[in-house]
Design a protein around this motif. Structure first.
Motif, short mmCIF file in Angstrom:
data_model
loop_
_atom_site.label_atom_id
_atom_site.label_comp_id
_atom_site.label_asym_id
_atom_site.label_seq_id
_atom_site.Cartn_x
_atom_site.Cartn_y
_atom_site.Cartn_z
N GLY A 235 0.82 -1.21 0.00
CA GLY A 235 0.00 0.00 0.00
C GLY A 235 0.85 1.26 0.00
O GLY A 235 1.94 1.28 0.57
N THR A 236 0.37 2.28 -0.68
CA THR A 236 1.00 3.61 -0.67
C THR A 236 -0.01 4.62 -0.16
O THR A 236 -1.22 4.42 -0.25
N HIS A 237 0.50 5.73 0.36
CA HIS A 237 -0.36 6.76 0.96
C HIS A 237 -0.05 8.10 0.30
O HIS A 237 1.11 8.39 -0.01
N PHE A 238 -1.08 8.90 0.11
CA PHE A 238 -0.90 10.18 -0.59
C PHE A 238 -0.07 11.18 0.19
O PHE A 238 0.46 12.13 -0.39
N SER A 239 0.08 10.99 1.50
CA SER A 239 0.84 11.95 2.30
C SER A 239 2.12 11.37 2.88
O SER A 239 2.79 12.04 3.66
N GLN A 240 2.46 10.12 2.50
CA GLN A 240 3.64 9.47 3.05
C GLN A 240 4.50 8.92 1.90
O GLN A 240 3.96 8.31 0.96
N PRO A 241 5.81 9.10 1.97
CA PRO A 241 6.67 8.69 0.85
C PRO A 241 6.97 7.19 0.82
O PRO A 241 7.38 6.67 -0.22
N TYR A 242 6.79 6.50 1.94
CA TYR A 242 7.20 5.10 1.99
C TYR A 242 6.05 4.15 1.61
O TYR A 242 4.88 4.53 1.58
N THR A 243 6.42 2.90 1.33
CA THR A 243 5.48 1.86 0.95
C THR A 243 5.34 0.86 2.10
O THR A 243 6.33 0.47 2.71
N VAL A 244 4.12 0.45 2.38
CA VAL A 244 3.84 -0.53 3.43
C VAL A 244 3.64 -1.89 2.76
O VAL A 244 2.85 -2.02 1.82
N THR A 245 4.35 -2.91 3.24
CA THR A 245 4.26 -4.25 2.67
C THR A 245 4.12 -5.28 3.78
O THR A 245 4.80 -5.19 4.80
N SER A 246 3.24 -6.24 3.58
CA SER A 246 3.10 -7.34 4.53
C SER A 246 2.90 -8.64 3.75
O SER A 246 2.47 -8.63 2.60
N TYR A 247 3.22 -9.77 4.39
CA TYR A 247 3.21 -11.08 3.73
C TYR A 247 2.29 -12.03 4.50
O TYR A 247 2.34 -12.09 5.73
N HIS A 248 1.48 -12.78 3.76
CA HIS A 248 0.47 -13.62 4.39
C HIS A 248 0.36 -14.95 3.64
O HIS A 248 0.46 -15.00 2.42
N ALA A 249 0.14 -16.01 4.40
CA ALA A 249 -0.02 -17.34 3.81
C ALA A 249 -1.47 -17.64 3.46
O ALA A 249 -1.74 -18.64 2.81
N ASP A 250 -2.39 -16.80 3.88
CA ASP A 250 -3.82 -17.02 3.65
C ASP A 250 -4.40 -15.81 2.91
O ASP A 250 -4.17 -14.66 3.30
N GLU A 251 -5.16 -16.08 1.86
CA GLU A 251 -5.70 -15.00 1.04
C GLU A 251 -6.71 -14.15 1.82
O GLU A 251 -6.77 -12.93 1.66
N ARG A 252 -7.50 -14.80 2.68
CA ARG A 252 -8.48 -14.04 3.46
C ARG A 252 -7.80 -13.07 4.43
O ARG A 252 -8.26 -11.94 4.62
N VAL A 253 -6.71 -13.53 5.03
CA VAL A 253 -5.96 -12.65 5.93
C VAL A 253 -5.36 -11.49 5.15
O VAL A 253 -5.31 -10.35 5.62
N ALA A 254 -4.89 -11.78 3.92
CA ALA A 254 -4.34 -10.72 3.07
C ALA A 254 -5.41 -9.69 2.73
O ALA A 254 -5.15 -8.48 2.72
N ASP A 255 -6.64 -10.14 2.47
CA ASP A 255 -7.73 -9.21 2.18
C ASP A 255 -8.03 -8.32 3.39
O ASP A 255 -8.34 -7.13 3.23
N VAL A 256 -7.94 -8.89 4.59
CA VAL A 256 -8.17 -8.09 5.79
C VAL A 256 -7.08 -7.02 5.93
O VAL A 256 -7.36 -5.86 6.26
N ALA A 257 -5.82 -7.41 5.66
CA ALA A 257 -4.72 -6.44 5.73
C ALA A 257 -4.90 -5.33 4.69
O ALA A 257 -4.65 -4.15 4.98
N ALA A 258 -5.33 -5.71 3.48
CA ALA A 258 -5.58 -4.70 2.44
C ALA A 258 -6.72 -3.78 2.85
O ALA A 258 -6.69 -2.56 2.61
N THR A 259 -7.75 -4.36 3.48
CA THR A 259 -8.89 -3.57 3.93
C THR A 259 -8.46 -2.53 4.96
O THR A 259 -8.91 -1.37 4.93
#
Length: 242
Positions: free
Chosen positions: A8-32
């Motif tokens: 994920g990127t943010h309009f007011s922050q220069p850095y990128t947030v990244t996380s890793y997940h073994a389950d697609e549903r957990v990844a969707d929660v993180a994206a949410t």
């Protein structure tokens, strides 16, 4: 094994947030969570939180709101440039992790893993944990220097699975033994079934067409058959011959 990478990127922050997940549903929660953070920072009154089932629509709505605030007509923007013009994005990628194992953790979990390694390094390992660290005696415990290297690789994100080295020994066309540099399981499938007992055959599925009868056996390469040093000497002999 599939790993789901949330970025994920943010309009007011220069850095990128990244996380890793073994389950697609957990990844969707993180994206949410990332999308709802963007919506709250952008306009919490007109952009309430969304749930994990429609975070992508929630993201598009936030991007449209951002463009409207900037006075940009959405219809004038190419679809591929939508996120860049809005100044932020969230996406999930599925990647295949090849190797014996894959480590999928977020920053908080990684901190705990490294702390546990440092604690293991600084005091004598109790018998129950030593059994885990050696996989029941199959491995030699890591030295202090090796733990230092592992912690560095974890922290730098350079932990990569090592290749598995397997040697299959044949005598007269028959498998006589299998040697590996770590405990694994090997399946041997022999399609030469002439004269074989039909009761001992199995139907082996094929990529295309019907299954084919074959003789199949499983080899468990345990601590007795793990000999990385012998494989190293074998590789050296092959290299010198070549």
């Amino acid at each position: 094994m599939d790993i789901f990478v949330v970025t994920g990127t943010h309009f007011s922050q220069p850095y990128t947030v990244t996380s890793y997940h073994a389950d697609e549903r957990v990844a969707d929660v993180a994206a949410t969570d990332l999308v709802n953070l963007l919506r709250a920072d952008l306009d919490p009154e007109t952009l309430p939180p969304v749930d994990a089932s429609n975070w992508r629509l929630g993201l598009v709505a936030a991007q449209c709101r951002r463009l409207a605030i900037q006075g940009i007509d959405v219809g004038d923007i190419d679809h591929d440039a939508f996120a860049d013009t809005a100044g932020f994005d969230v996406w999930v990628e599925k990647v295949e992790a090849r190797g014996l194992s894959a480590l999928a953790v977020d920053d908080r979990e990684l901190a705990t893993v490294v702390a546990a390694l440092r604690g293991h390094q600084r005091r004598t390992c109790p018998p129950d944990l030593l059994d885990i660290a050696t996989n029941g005696g199959a491995y030699v415990p890591l030295t202090d220097d090796e733990i230092d290297g592992l912690c560095e690789r974890l922290s730098c994100g350079t932990l990569t699975p090592q290749d598995v080295n397997v040697v299959v020994e044949l005598d007269g066309g028959l498998v006589e033994g299998i040697v590996a540099d770590r405990p694994i399981k090997v399946r041997v499938v022999d399609y030469d079934v002439e004269g074989a007992d039909p009761d001992g055959l199995v139907l082996v599925p094929q990529d295309k067409g019907d299954s084919i009868p074959a003789a199949a056996s499983g080899w468990g390469v345990d601590s007795i058959c793990v000999d990385a040093e012998w494989i190293t000497r074998l590789d050296a002999a092959i290299a010198s011959e070549n």
